[in-house]
Design a protein around this motif. Structure first.
Motif, PDB file in Angstrom:
ATOM      1  N   SER A 119      -7.196   8.507   0.991  1.00  0.00           N
ATOM      2  CA  SER A 119      -6.564   7.445   0.206  1.00  0.00           C
ATOM      3  C   SER A 119      -5.378   6.841   0.944  1.00  0.00           C
ATOM      4  N   ALA A 120      -4.691   7.658   1.756  1.00  0.00           N
ATOM      5  CA  ALA A 120      -3.575   7.130   2.549  1.00  0.00           C
ATOM      6  C   ALA A 120      -4.095   6.208   3.640  1.00  0.00           C
ATOM      7  N   ILE A 121      -5.244   6.543   4.210  1.00  0.00           N
ATOM      8  CA  ILE A 121      -5.827   5.677   5.243  1.00  0.00           C
ATOM      9  C   ILE A 121      -6.284   4.358   4.633  1.00  0.00           C
ATOM     10  N   THR A 122      -6.916   4.412   3.469  1.00  0.00           N
ATOM     11  CA  THR A 122      -7.319   3.154   2.816  1.00  0.00           C
ATOM     12  C   THR A 122      -6.099   2.330   2.425  1.00  0.00           C
ATOM     13  N   ALA A 123      -5.003   2.986   2.078  1.00  0.00           N
ATOM     14  CA  ALA A 123      -3.770   2.259   1.763  1.00  0.00           C
ATOM     15  C   ALA A 123      -3.224   1.539   2.990  1.00  0.00           C
ATOM     16  N   LEU A 124      -3.405   2.134   4.168  1.00  0.00           N
ATOM     17  CA  LEU A 124      -2.984   1.470   5.407  1.00  0.00           C
ATOM     18  C   LEU A 124      -3.813   0.209   5.641  1.00  0.00           C
ATOM     19  N   ILE A 125      -5.101   0.276   5.324  1.00  0.00           N
ATOM     20  CA  ILE A 125      -5.956  -0.903   5.460  1.00  0.00           C
ATOM     21  C   ILE A 125      -5.499  -1.995   4.495  1.00  0.00           C
ATOM     22  N   LEU A 126      -5.251  -1.622   3.254  1.00  0.00           N
ATOM     23  CA  LEU A 126      -4.870  -2.604   2.231  1.00  0.00           C
ATOM     24  C   LEU A 126      -3.495  -3.213   2.495  1.00  0.00           C
ATOM     25  N   SER A 127      -2.568  -2.404   2.970  1.00  0.00           N
ATOM     26  CA  SER A 127      -1.192  -2.875   3.159  1.00  0.00           C
ATOM     27  C   SER A 127      -0.953  -3.497   4.531  1.00  0.00           C
ATOM     28  N   GLY A 128      -1.747  -3.095   5.510  1.00  0.00           N
ATOM     29  CA  GLY A 128      -1.499  -3.537   6.876  1.00  0.00           C
ATOM     30  C   GLY A 128      -0.425  -2.735   7.579  1.00  0.00           C
TER      31      GLY A 128
END
Length: 485
Positions: A119-128
């Motif tokens: 979920s932290a990795i997907t958050a990096l994708i979403l936030s940039g």
């Protein structure tokens, strides 16, 4: 202003009142109190279907709560010592995403351990946001990652003092806890927000013999899986925040970007009831949990070839404290992998543990466990130690959870053009997909990282052991997308 009484469950009470009125529904959901789907009513019960309702004035709305949901969230905030709380119906995943997206703009750095959940990795994708990974401490004998050391955190902060936030796991899947209070103090000196994945710590606030919870040590936000160890229904969680580094209004706006507008009242009502139980009976219930798990750990450690690790790890590197309710059992001296013991327990003894890895199994002990349930696990492990023990203990290569080479941000990797290559031939390529075992959902390979020969060997070993792998479009992980054309 209403007095916040932890003996109340305002949302659940409003749901019961709605149910009592026997309202004639001309809104969604379309099953209309279960009438339209009788097979579910027959199996699950009419009351559950009658309480599967939609947002309405008397039941408030998760997107902009001003009534009973807001009151229930305020009670949760008070119970956990936070300034604000938000109900989540897409698990702690949505809370982790909201935390990072609320703090980090595209291009901002965030410091996080390499064993962070997907979920932290997907958050990096979403936030940039751009990851600055720190290496968790590895216990090679147990074959698992522990917490992060203050030394590694300090080095990362000093080298990347322009980072917007630091992300910490409290506790890890196996129960290890970092020195979160010292990390918070260090990060705040550099005006970095501290975000905490507390997916496995929903219970810790409510007993003084358990590790300290994020809000107690001054963290700015934490996402808490009430469904994992707090008693609520699967997929229900809380996002807690402390005012200062964080703008609660922005967090609510961020949540509304990704969270459903049709939140399940069964899920939200279960958070309300679970919070009430923890706040009013948590100490007593957790007394029982700790007594049970300590007894079970002691009994398992009498079995030849098994090691149920616990509080004795405190003081070793990466373990500032330990959550005893995580019953990890090292099985390598049986000559079996954790994957094998996991399968044997399920298939032959009808016992489902949380996970198995190369060296261990993990049993989560929580509010619903009894001496009978733990006794069944102990007896099964005794039987396995006699029936299946091999002469040679399992020995694998050292862990590959070292800091990877990040070539591009996860967001850039996600949106870049890609080609498909055989996974066996992917060494040296930049990954366009993640690969993780689930549970626990921690990436072996993450987007934007250089794929190494060691990663390939490790994933192939997991495939041989029939570990459940996720992340690639190819469900068998024979092929992987990498950057390039």
């Amino acid at each position: 202003m209403k007095i916040l009484d932890q003996n109340r469950a305002p949302l659940f009470e409003a749901m019961r009142e709605y149910h009592r009125k026997n309202v004639v529904p001309f809104d969604v959901p379309g099953h209309k109190h279960g009438i339209g789907i009788p097979e579910m009513v027959d199996y699950f019960g009419r009351t559950m279907l009658e309480l599967d309702v939609n947002a309405m004035k008397c039941l408030d709305n998760i997107c902009n709560p001003i009534g009973v949901i807001k009151e229930a969230e305020d009670l949760a905030a008070k119970a956990y010592g936070a300034d604000n709380a938000f109900f989540l119906v897409n698990g702690t995943t949505s809370g982790v995403q909201a935390m990072i997206m609320s703090i980090c703009n595209p291009g901002d750095k965030i410091i996080l351990p390499r064993n962070a959940h997907k979920s932290a990795i997907t958050a990096l994708i979403l936030s940039g946001a751009v990851p600055v990974y720190i290496q968790p401490e590895i216990n090679e004998e147990l074959g698992i990652a522990m917490g992060v050391s203050l030394k590694s955190v300090k080095e990362a902060i000093e080298k990347h003092h322009d980072a917007k936030a630091i992300f910490i796991i409290n506790p890890t899947y196996y129960g290890a806890v970092s020195d979160l209070k010292a990390i918070v103090e260090m990060a705040h000196k550099y005006e970095m927000a501290v975000l905490v994945d507390e997916a496995h710590g929903a219970h810790m606030k409510f007993h003084n013999e358990l590790p300290m919870e994020a809000m107690d040590v001054g963290a700015d936000m934490c996402a808490v899986s009430t469904h994992k160890t707090g008693g609520s229904l699967t997929q229900s969680s809380l996002l807690l925040l402390r005012e200062g580094f964080v703008d609660a209004k922005k967090v609510k706006t961020t949540l509304n970007l990704t969270q459903t507008t049709s939140a399940s009242y069964l899920l939200m009502g279960s958070i309300d009831i679970a919070r009430k139980q923890l706040a009013t009976k948590g100490k007593e219930m957790l007394d029982n949990v700790l007594n049970l798990v300590r007894w079970a750990r002691c009994e398992i450690n009498k079995i030849e070839g098994l090691y149920a690790f616990g509080k004795e790890l405190v003081g070793t590197i990466g373990v500032y404290d330990f959550d005893e309710t995580k019953l990890g059992v090292n099985v390598r001296n049986l000559g079996l992998t954790g994957f094998e013991v996991y399968d044997i327990l399920r298939d032959e003894y009808n016992i489902q543990v949380e996970l198995g890895d190369m060296y261990n199994i993990l049993a989560i002990v929580s509010l619903g466990d009894t001496k009978e349930s733990l006794g069944a696990l102990i007896e099964a492990l005794k039987s396995i130690s006699v029936k299946y023990k091999r002469d040679k203990k399992i020995t694998l290569k050292k862990s590959i959870l070292k800091n990877p080479e990040v070539i591009v941000s996860p967001r850039d990797a996600y949106y870049s053009r890609k080609k498909i290559v055989k996974f066996e031939d992917a060494a040296g390529e930049v990954s366009g997909e993640s690969i993780m075992a689930y549970p626990p959902g921690i990436p072996v390979v993450a987007l934007g990282e250089r794929i190494t020969k060691e990663m390939i060997e490790y994933v192939n070993e997991m495939k041989k052991k029939e570990s459940l792998l996720q992340g690639t479009e190819d469900p068998y992980v024979n092929y992987i997308k990498v950057l390039g054309v």
